[in-house]
Structure formats: C-alpha cells, structure tokens
Design a protein around this motif. Structure first.
Motif, PDB file in Angstrom:
ATOM      1  N   VAL A 105       0.937  -1.129  -0.171  1.00 34.67           N
ATOM      2  CA  VAL A 105      -0.020   0.149  -0.013  1.00 34.67           C
ATOM      3  C   VAL A 105       0.883   1.147   0.004  1.00 34.67           C
ATOM      4  CG1 VAL A 105      -1.859   1.207   1.237  1.00 34.67           C
ATOM      5  CG2 VAL A 105      -1.969  -1.344   1.091  1.00 34.67           C
ATOM      6  N   TRP A 106       0.838   2.041  -1.143  1.00 34.97           N
ATOM      7  CA  TRP A 106       1.674   3.245  -1.286  1.00 34.97           C
ATOM      8  C   TRP A 106       0.949   4.459  -0.978  1.00 34.97           C
ATOM      9  CZ3 TRP A 106       3.045   7.477  -4.160  1.00 34.97           C
ATOM     10  CH2 TRP A 106       4.320   7.648  -4.397  1.00 34.97           C
ATOM     11  N   ARG A 141       3.589   6.089  -9.912  1.00 34.25           N
ATOM     12  CA  ARG A 141       3.408   5.632 -11.655  1.00 34.25           C
ATOM     13  C   ARG A 141       4.403   4.016 -11.485  1.00 34.25           C
ATOM     14  NH1 ARG A 141       4.163  10.810 -13.821  1.00 34.25           N
ATOM     15  NH2 ARG A 141       2.197  11.511 -14.532  1.00 34.25           N
ATOM     16  N   ARG A 142       5.553   4.228 -10.822  1.00 32.70           N
ATOM     17  CA  ARG A 142       6.144   2.740 -10.570  1.00 32.70           C
ATOM     18  C   ARG A 142       5.768   1.962  -9.778  1.00 32.70           C
ATOM     19  NH1 ARG A 142      12.636   4.102 -10.588  1.00 32.70           N
ATOM     20  NH2 ARG A 142      12.951   5.897 -12.117  1.00 32.70           N
ATOM     21  N   ALA A 143       5.168   2.511  -8.766  1.00 28.96           N
ATOM     22  CA  ALA A 143       4.421   1.496  -7.601  1.00 28.96           C
ATOM     23  C   ALA A 143       2.833   0.959  -8.459  1.00 28.96           C
ATOM     24  CB  ALA A 143       3.775   2.187  -6.470  1.00 28.96           C
ATOM     25  N   ALA A 148       0.753  -2.239  -6.842  1.00 35.51           N
ATOM     26  CA  ALA A 148       0.534  -1.768  -5.392  1.00 35.51           C
ATOM     27  C   ALA A 148      -1.042  -1.029  -5.524  1.00 35.51           C
ATOM     28  CB  ALA A 148       1.526  -0.548  -5.432  1.00 35.51           C
ATOM     29  N   VAL A 149      -1.332  -0.843  -4.486  1.00 31.69           N
ATOM     30  CA  VAL A 149      -2.577  -0.221  -4.084  1.00 31.69           C
ATOM     31  C   VAL A 149      -2.211   1.312  -3.430  1.00 31.69           C
ATOM     32  CG1 VAL A 149      -4.456   0.248  -2.424  1.00 31.69           C
ATOM     33  CG2 VAL A 149      -4.152  -1.972  -3.411  1.00 31.69           C
ATOM     34  N   ILE A 150      -2.569   2.303  -4.541  1.00 33.40           N
ATOM     35  CA  ILE A 150      -2.299   3.761  -4.334  1.00 33.40           C
ATOM     36  C   ILE A 150      -3.382   4.545  -3.511  1.00 33.40           C
ATOM     37  CG2 ILE A 150      -1.545   5.798  -5.182  1.00 33.40           C
ATOM     38  CD1 ILE A 150       0.430   3.574  -5.688  1.00 33.40           C
ATOM     39  N   LEU A 151      -2.888   5.006  -2.406  1.00 33.26           N
ATOM     40  CA  LEU A 151      -3.875   6.067  -1.697  1.00 33.26           C
ATOM     41  C   LEU A 151      -3.633   7.523  -1.950  1.00 33.26           C
ATOM     42  CD1 LEU A 151      -4.422   4.154   1.811  1.00 33.26           C
ATOM     43  CD2 LEU A 151      -5.440   3.681  -0.506  1.00 33.26           C
TER      44      LEU A 151
END
Length: 299
Positions: A105-106, A141-143, A148-151
C-alpha cells in the motif's frame, strides 16, 4: 478488511506524522509492526532505512505500508527538486526492489492532481505543480506498474500535524487570517481516516483510490476554527503578490514560506475528491474536523 492480526506489517516513514498514526493503528488490530526509517517509530521493531541510499530490509514482512516521503512546499529550484526526487521516486524504486511480491500500500497525495472544478476521481490525469506533487506522481506510476494499491489523501490533519495547521496559524495577522476570497469547498483528511484506509487497503485490488473525510468542508469555517480568529477576504491578485514575495524570500532563506504560490493555489481552488471507489470497497471515513477540534487541548 483483511485481518492483520498476527501479521508482520512493515511501515516505512513510521516516525513521521502519518506513518506513526498508521503504525499505531496496525498494532491496535494485533499486527506485529516493523518501523523502517532513519528514526524509530512509536512502537515495534526499528530497522534503519535511508530511502535516498539503500534498499530496505523487509525480511519477514507480510505486508508493506509505504509512507516515507519528502513532503512540504519547498523553495523552488533544482536542489529541492533533486532532493524530492531522491526520496519519492528513487526511494520508491529501492522499495520495489525489496518487496518481492509482498502486498504494498503506497501512500501518495491528491497533490498529484491539478486543481479542477467538480469532484475529482482517480481517472483524472496527473499533473502536480510542485516538486512534491510531481515526484509523488512519478513515484506512484512505478508503484502502480508493480501492482501496488495507491492511496491519494488530501490535506491530512490531526494531532501532531507539522504542516497544514501550523502553516495556517502562521498566516494570522492582526487578529485575523487573511485568505483570498471568496470561500470555497475543500476535501480534508483526518489522519485517523487515512490510517484506517491503509489497513483496509491491504485487501483491495491494485489501483488508485482517493481518500478524504466523508464530506468536503467550508474553507473559511475550518481555518477560523483552527486558528481561533475570524477570516478576512483579500483580493486574489493581492494574495498573489504576497505569495510571490514569500517565494522570493524562501529562495534566500531556504525555508518554506507561510504563503507560497502553491499554498495560494490550494486556498483558491475548490479541490473536492470523489471517494466513491474506496467506499465501494467497504471503507467508511468516520472522523471529522469537528472531532479533531473537540479532542484538541485547550489553548
């Protein structure tokens, strides 16, 4: 929400405002917390990590919650841009090298969006205006490419906040807060709501999710309540001149101005986030700014 009890959860940036709240929230639901960063977190095991130099040690971690970041509104220039890139972009690359397929989670920011009318959903094109917003967009963008899950929270506040509310209080002049008029609606995010989202998101499909309190707020009402003084409106061109002076001074002092061009943009653009995608996963923001005010110690 995926249960975290008995899991080993790595929290990067755990000594910071948001990271420490997330570390405590993970421990409260029974997770074994590993805090990664240059300084120890509020609890659990500490593993030193300098995001600008090394790959983190994630040995034994079942889940990674990434909150380490270069944050704030730095003086413009190549040096600040490079410093933010080293943490938010290069640091992300180092983190991804170590995750080894672990759920990630990023935590990004709504600063990756350009201000726009109407509720902003996650499909809005990214276009951060500052070193912070631009490097957070590049890092996420990399994550995202790594699954990844982006918050994307906006304007996180709460007890111990070192950025948003202190800056507002520095803007008090003559018993008033001078703000560019007129009033507008803004999304804010209680740090408790962000922490809940970080834990819940461990079971969400990869992708980007906006995070904010349940309803947007009146800017003037929030600022007046936070500062304890009334708001006075000034024309936007005058506020722009003040911001230009503040930015010029910051170039010389290398300190963040009380009112910069970026801060002016944040105060004059009605940024409201559409949080329906996160709600659809069962996440419900329960904390409000009124809760924060009620819990705040008397001055």
């Amino acid at each position: 929400m995926t249960t975290l009890r008995g899991m080993r959860v790595a929290v990067t940036g755990a000594s910071g405002f948001c990271g420490s709240a997330v570390a405590r929230a993970a421990a409260a639901v029974g997770a074994e917390v590993v805090c990664l960063g240059r300084r120890p977190g509020p609890l659990g095991e500490h593993r030193f990590w300098d995001a600008t130099r090394t790959v983190p040690d994630l040995a034994g971690a079942d889940l990674v919650l990434h909150l380490a970041a270069a944050v704030g509104d730095p003086p413009p220039g190549r040096a600040a841009a490079a410093a933010f890139h080293a943490v938010n972009v290069d640091g992300t690359a180092r983190l991804l090298e170590a995750t080894g397929g672990r759920p990630l989670v990023w935590v990004s920011s709504a600063s990756v969006y350009r201000p726009a009318p109407g509720p902003i959903d996650e499909d809005r094109p990214l276009g951060g205006r500052t070193a912070y917003g631009k490097t957070k967009a590049a890092g996420e963008r990399r994550a995202l490419a790594a699954g990844a899950v982006i918050l994307r929270p906006r304007a996180v506040y709460g007890a111990g906040d070192p950025h948003l509310l202190p800056r507002l209080r520095r803007a008090v002049r003559g018993g008033r807060v001078l703000l560019p008029g007129p009033d507008l609606r803004l999304s804010l995010t209680a740090v408790e709501n962000l922490a809940d989202a970080c834990l819940a998101a461990s079971g969400w499909p990869p992708g980007a999710y906006n995070i904010a309190d349940a309803e947007p707020y009146s800017r003037d009402a929030v600022v007046a309540a936070a500062c304890g003084v009334p708001v006075r409106h000034v024309p936007i061109p005058l506020a722009g001149a003040v911001a230009a002076v503040g930015t010029a001074v910051s170039r010389l002092t290398r300190r963040e101005p009380a009112l910069s061009r970026y801060a002016l943009e944040q105060l004059t653009a009605p940024v409201v986030l559409d949080i329906s995608r996160a709600r659809a996963r069962g996440w419900l923001p329960t904390r409000t700014f009124a809760d924060y005010l009620a819990a705040r110690p008397a001055a």
